[in-house]
Scaffold this active site. Structure first.
Site, PDB file in Angstrom:
ATOM      1  N   LYS A  52       0.850  -1.206   0.000  1.00 38.23           N
ATOM      2  CA  LYS A  52       0.000   0.000   0.000  1.00 38.23           C
ATOM      3  C   LYS A  52       0.884   1.255   0.000  1.00 38.23           C
ATOM      4  O   LYS A  52       0.640   2.206  -0.750  1.00 38.23           O
ATOM      5  CB  LYS A  52      -0.911   0.007   1.235  1.00 38.23           C
ATOM      6  CG  LYS A  52      -2.038  -1.010   1.135  1.00 38.23           C
ATOM      7  CD  LYS A  52      -2.720  -1.267   2.468  1.00 38.23           C
ATOM      8  CE  LYS A  52      -3.737  -2.406   2.320  1.00 38.23           C
ATOM      9  NZ  LYS A  52      -4.288  -2.859   3.602  1.00 38.23           N
ATOM     10  N   GLN A  96      -4.626  -1.653   9.855  1.00 32.35           N
ATOM     11  CA  GLN A  96      -4.607  -2.992   9.254  1.00 32.35           C
ATOM     12  C   GLN A  96      -5.164  -4.047  10.215  1.00 32.35           C
ATOM     13  O   GLN A  96      -4.818  -4.079  11.390  1.00 32.35           O
ATOM     14  CB  GLN A  96      -3.156  -3.336   8.865  1.00 32.35           C
ATOM     15  CG  GLN A  96      -2.996  -4.634   8.107  1.00 32.35           C
ATOM     16  CD  GLN A  96      -3.572  -4.605   6.706  1.00 32.35           C
ATOM     17  OE1 GLN A  96      -3.566  -3.581   6.032  1.00 32.35           O
ATOM     18  NE2 GLN A  96      -4.084  -5.736   6.255  1.00 32.35           N
ATOM     19  N   ASP A 119     -11.365   2.654   4.562  1.00 33.97           N
ATOM     20  CA  ASP A 119     -11.720   1.228   4.611  1.00 33.97           C
ATOM     21  C   ASP A 119     -13.232   1.020   4.554  1.00 33.97           C
ATOM     22  O   ASP A 119     -13.695  -0.090   4.310  1.00 33.97           O
ATOM     23  CB  ASP A 119     -11.241   0.643   5.956  1.00 33.97           C
ATOM     24  CG  ASP A 119     -10.049  -0.274   5.814  1.00 33.97           C
ATOM     25  OD1 ASP A 119      -9.866  -0.829   4.710  1.00 33.97           O
ATOM     26  OD2 ASP A 119      -9.306  -0.424   6.795  1.00 33.97           O
TER      27      ASP A 119
HETATM   28  N1  GUN Z   1      -6.940  -6.916   6.395  1.00 34.88           N
HETATM   29  C1  GUN Z   1      -7.321  -7.635   5.317  1.00 34.88           C
HETATM   30  N2  GUN Z   1      -8.056  -6.867   4.485  1.00 34.88           N
HETATM   31  C2  GUN Z   1      -8.140  -5.641   5.055  1.00 34.88           C
HETATM   32  C3  GUN Z   1      -8.763  -4.423   4.668  1.00 34.88           C
HETATM   33  O1  GUN Z   1      -9.411  -4.303   3.629  1.00 34.88           O
HETATM   34  N3  GUN Z   1      -8.604  -3.380   5.531  1.00 34.88           N
HETATM   35  C4  GUN Z   1      -7.917  -3.495   6.695  1.00 34.88           C
HETATM   36  N4  GUN Z   1      -7.829  -2.431   7.473  1.00 34.88           N
HETATM   37  N5  GUN Z   1      -7.331  -4.610   7.078  1.00 34.88           N
HETATM   38  C5  GUN Z   1      -7.445  -5.678   6.257  1.00 34.88           C
END
Ligand code: GUN
Length: 295
Positions: A52, A96, A119
């Site tokens: 990311k 995350q 998110d």
């Molecule tokens: N862990 C796995 N997928 C995601 C997501 O889309 N957002 C977040 N914050 N954590 C994740």
């Protein structure tokens, strides 16, 4: 052979659009910024966070990566979120998942400024998805799946979409998104899960089958109708002594046998995964744009 839905190529198209949007915001003096918080050292999470951050840099976005120890307390994490809520250079915040045991994830999500919740997990954004308010943020993986279908010219309207899995991150928001009353929705959606009776009978009636249950190779040829579209959201690490890292990535779909029946299918890796990151970038740009002109 079925059509292989190439998530990497489709993500590149998304990035081409985003680069134009970012240039326009920069010409108005605004540089979109994303902060990603990682608590602990889960290897898969670490890899996601790294990609990311890298993608932000590739696009010329402001990127902040906060890596906190696994012993971080709820109070400490809330304080970091609060700082980012107030930081004018940050338009999107992502914490995350999964987080360590001592963290109440729902409490952290509620502490986010919903305008920065790229998110789409904050209750205010979930509510906006339910009431079809486009100013809200939708979870990135569901958005990525929808975009894959649209770009692959697969009809969503009127189709029977069966989603395997009812998670807050994928299954539930995806069901809401695809049943919305708009040109990219209008599907007939069924959600099946670990307690569903006659699961196979239901999945066999899907025009579009979306697997998001986190179990490697769960979906077999017998689950799938001839000619169906199969989207595999799963990213599972399975041990593999002969691979470089000692593991390889497999989806929730037994690709070889299912691809013989499907009309179109996503690979793992290279299907939904690249789209999730592309949608995170897209949500960050949207957050910055809305900061400039609040809706
Ligand atoms: N862990 C796995 N997928 C995601 C997501 O889309 N957002 C977040 N914050 N954590 C994740």
């Amino acid at each position: 052979m079925p059509n292989l839905i190439d998530g990497r190529a489709i993500a590149q198209r998304v990035y081409a659009d985003l680069r134009r949007g970012i240039a326009e915001l920069k010409s108005k003096g605004l540089m979109p910024g994303l902060a990603v918080i990682l608590v602990g050292d889960n290897p898969a999470s670490r890899a996601y966070v790294r990609s990311k951050d890298k993608m932000c840099r590739d696009l010329g976005l402001h990127s902040v990566k906060l890596e906190l120890p696994g012993s971080t307390t709820q109070t400490e994490l809330l304080a970091r979120v609060e700082e980012l809520n107030r930081d004018p250079s940050i338009h999107g915040i992502l914490v995350q998942s999964p987080q360590p045991k001592q963290i109440d994830e729902a409490g952290i999500v509620r502490s986010l400024d919903p305008r920065k919740d790229v998110d789409g997990f904050h209750p205010a954004n979930v509510a906006k998805l339910v009431i079809d308010d486009p100013s809200g943020f939708v979870s990135c993986t569901p958005l990525g799946v929808q975009r894959l279908l649209i770009e692959s010219k697969i009809d969503i309207a009127g189709a029977h979409v069966v989603i395997l899995g009812r998670s807050m991150i994928v299954g539930k928001p995806l069901a809401l998104l695809l049943m919305q009353k708009n040109k990219n929705g209008n599907a007939t959606v069924t959600v099946v899960h670990s307690r569903s009776r006659d699961l196979e009978k239901i999945t066999q009636s899907a025009d579009i089958l979306i697997a998001a249950i986190g179990q490697p190779n769960f979906v077999k040829a017998d689950h799938v109708r001839d000619g169906a579209v199969v989207i595999d959201v799963g990213i599972n690490r399975v041990e593999d002594a002969v691979s470089e890292h000692g593991y390889r990535l497999v989806g929730d779909v037994a690709f070889d046998e299912v691809s013989r029946k499907a009309n179109a299918i996503t690979p793992v890796p290279g299907g939904v995964g690249p789209m999730t990151i592309a949608m995170l970038m897209s949500n960050t740009v949207k957050a910055a744009r809305q900061w400039l002109s609040p809706t």
